[in-house]
Design a protein around this motif. Structure first.
Motif, PDB file in Angstrom:
ATOM      1  N   LYS A   6       9.420  16.047  -5.009  1.00 31.68           N
ATOM      2  CA  LYS A   6       9.261  14.603  -4.923  1.00 31.68           C
ATOM      3  C   LYS A   6       8.357  14.106  -3.861  1.00 31.68           C
ATOM      4  CE  LYS A   6      13.908  13.421  -6.097  1.00 31.68           C
ATOM      5  NZ  LYS A   6      15.539  13.001  -5.873  1.00 31.68           N
ATOM      6  N   ALA A   7       8.019  14.861  -2.788  1.00 31.73           N
ATOM      7  CA  ALA A   7       7.155  14.578  -1.797  1.00 31.73           C
ATOM      8  C   ALA A   7       5.844  14.629  -2.286  1.00 31.73           C
ATOM      9  CB  ALA A   7       7.495  15.601  -0.434  1.00 31.73           C
ATOM     10  N   LEU A   8       5.536  15.667  -2.926  1.00 31.32           N
ATOM     11  CA  LEU A   8       4.252  15.763  -3.620  1.00 31.32           C
ATOM     12  C   LEU A   8       3.967  14.691  -4.414  1.00 31.32           C
ATOM     13  CD1 LEU A   8       3.897  19.709  -4.117  1.00 31.32           C
ATOM     14  CD2 LEU A   8       2.521  18.495  -2.519  1.00 31.32           C
ATOM     15  N   CYS A   9       4.872  14.385  -5.361  1.00 32.38           N
ATOM     16  CA  CYS A   9       4.684  13.158  -6.301  1.00 32.38           C
ATOM     17  C   CYS A   9       4.203  11.745  -5.420  1.00 32.38           C
ATOM     18  CB  CYS A   9       5.692  12.935  -7.180  1.00 32.38           C
ATOM     19  SG  CYS A   9       5.800  14.366  -8.529  1.00 32.38           S
ATOM     20  N   ILE A  10       4.993  11.718  -4.476  1.00 30.92           N
ATOM     21  CA  ILE A  10       4.805  10.580  -3.467  1.00 30.92           C
ATOM     22  C   ILE A  10       3.458  10.376  -3.010  1.00 30.92           C
ATOM     23  CG2 ILE A  10       5.503   9.338  -1.669  1.00 30.92           C
ATOM     24  CD1 ILE A  10       8.396   9.907  -2.203  1.00 30.92           C
ATOM     25  N   MET A  11       3.064  11.547  -2.632  1.00 31.08           N
ATOM     26  CA  MET A  11       1.706  11.664  -1.787  1.00 31.08           C
ATOM     27  C   MET A  11       0.632  11.457  -2.922  1.00 31.08           C
ATOM     28  SD  MET A  11       2.555  15.016   0.798  1.00 31.08           S
ATOM     29  CE  MET A  11       0.744  15.290   1.258  1.00 31.08           C
ATOM     30  N   MET A  12       0.714  11.982  -3.990  1.00 32.77           N
ATOM     31  CA  MET A  12      -0.301  11.800  -5.093  1.00 32.77           C
ATOM     32  C   MET A  12      -0.426  10.350  -5.723  1.00 32.77           C
ATOM     33  SD  MET A  12       0.066  15.356  -7.500  1.00 32.77           S
ATOM     34  CE  MET A  12       0.257  14.328  -8.891  1.00 32.77           C
ATOM     35  N   VAL A  13       0.710   9.352  -5.538  1.00 38.01           N
ATOM     36  CA  VAL A  13       0.759   8.287  -5.818  1.00 38.01           C
ATOM     37  C   VAL A  13      -0.046   7.476  -4.980  1.00 38.01           C
ATOM     38  CG1 VAL A  13       2.251   6.094  -6.257  1.00 38.01           C
ATOM     39  CG2 VAL A  13       2.864   8.302  -7.400  1.00 38.01           C
ATOM     40  N   VAL A  18      -4.710   4.838  -2.689  1.00 33.20           N
ATOM     41  CA  VAL A  18      -5.664   4.334  -1.578  1.00 33.20           C
ATOM     42  C   VAL A  18      -6.841   4.569  -2.098  1.00 33.20           C
ATOM     43  CG1 VAL A  18      -6.660   5.661   0.605  1.00 33.20           C
ATOM     44  CG2 VAL A  18      -4.043   5.049   0.264  1.00 33.20           C
ATOM     45  N   SER A  19      -7.403   5.684  -2.880  1.00 33.07           N
ATOM     46  CA  SER A  19      -8.828   5.956  -3.529  1.00 33.07           C
ATOM     47  C   SER A  19      -9.182   4.645  -4.524  1.00 33.07           C
ATOM     48  CB  SER A  19      -8.812   7.267  -4.308  1.00 33.07           C
ATOM     49  OG  SER A  19      -7.892   7.166  -5.433  1.00 33.07           O
ATOM     50  N   CYS A  20      -8.355   4.001  -5.231  1.00 39.58           N
ATOM     51  CA  CYS A  20      -8.546   2.834  -5.817  1.00 39.58           C
ATOM     52  C   CYS A  20      -8.877   1.803  -5.175  1.00 39.58           C
ATOM     53  CB  CYS A  20      -7.253   2.373  -6.778  1.00 39.58           C
ATOM     54  SG  CYS A  20      -7.124   3.693  -8.165  1.00 39.58           S
ATOM     55  N   LYS A  21      -8.269   1.500  -3.755  1.00 46.42           N
ATOM     56  CA  LYS A  21      -8.761   0.460  -3.175  1.00 46.42           C
ATOM     57  C   LYS A  21      -9.998   0.521  -2.496  1.00 46.42           C
ATOM     58  CE  LYS A  21      -4.095  -1.128  -2.105  1.00 46.42           C
ATOM     59  NZ  LYS A  21      -3.136  -1.468  -1.029  1.00 46.42           N
ATOM     60  N   GLN A  22     -10.564   1.823  -2.000  1.00 47.58           N
ATOM     61  CA  GLN A  22     -11.825   2.159  -1.511  1.00 47.58           C
ATOM     62  C   GLN A  22     -12.816   2.196  -2.344  1.00 47.58           C
ATOM     63  OE1 GLN A  22     -11.007   5.422   0.892  1.00 47.58           O
ATOM     64  NE2 GLN A  22      -9.879   4.526   2.572  1.00 47.58           N
ATOM     65  N   LYS A  23     -13.332   1.099  -2.829  1.00 45.31           N
ATOM     66  CA  LYS A  23     -14.474   1.260  -3.945  1.00 45.31           C
ATOM     67  C   LYS A  23     -15.642   1.453  -3.058  1.00 45.31           C
ATOM     68  CE  LYS A  23     -12.429  -1.543  -7.716  1.00 45.31           C
ATOM     69  NZ  LYS A  23     -12.633  -2.420  -8.506  1.00 45.31           N
TER      70      LYS A  23
END
Length: 162
Positions: A6-13, A18-23
């Motif tokens: 669950k923690a790994l899934c939350i971190m991936m989300v 974050v990567s989508c917002k940083q164009k």
């Protein structure tokens, strides 16, 4: 184990968000003003196709701000250079070849009359053909006849537009 997944899934989300917002933005290029490069035009007068009276019109656009006529007073048959200067730095030079010689008036002055924008020359070719040249530097005078006077307003002479 379930808590680790669950923690790994939350971190991936979170990382995906974050990567989508940083164009990555393209660097902004500053617009450089275009620098005008003055044009220098040289035209040679063809004496093979001249008439008795030759009128060379000014190019369309701005009027010349000054004109300089370069000729030799000690030799009749030498090239004559008429150089117009324009406000934007352009120049236009007419060259009358050495096969044309200037005449003198009764006072011994060569028949070259110039005002701020118009030049009048009178003489003959080496073959003996009489001719006059009128070079205009202001388009508003194109096609106008002139009355030159090499005795008034010395040393430049006087040009009256008709």
């Amino acid at each position: 184990m379930k808590s680790i997944i669950k923690a790994l899934c939350i971190m991936m989300v979170v990382l995906a968000a974050v990567s989508c917002k940083q164009k990555k933005e393209a660097p902004v290029q500053e617009a450089k003003p275009e620098v005008y490069v003055p044009k220098h035009v040289v035209e040679h007068v063809d004496l093979n196709n001249i008439k008795t009276y030759n009128y060379i019109n000014a190019p369309a656009g701005a009027a010349a701000i000054s004109v300089v006529v370069n000729y030799r007073t000690d030799k009749l048959y030498e090239p004559i250079e008429i150089k117009y200067s324009y406000k934007n730095g352009d120049t236009r030079t007419y060259i009358v070849p050495k096969e044309f010689g200037l005449w003198e008036n009764e006072a011994g002055r060569l028949r070259v009359v110039a005002d701020n924008t118009t030049v009048w020359l009178q003489g003959q070719t080496k073959a003996g053909k009489f001719c006059e040249f009128v070079f205009y530097g202001d388009p508003k005078h194109n096609g106008k006849k002139i009355t030159p006077n090499s005795y008034r307003n010395l040393p430049a002479g006087e040009i009256v537009y008709r």
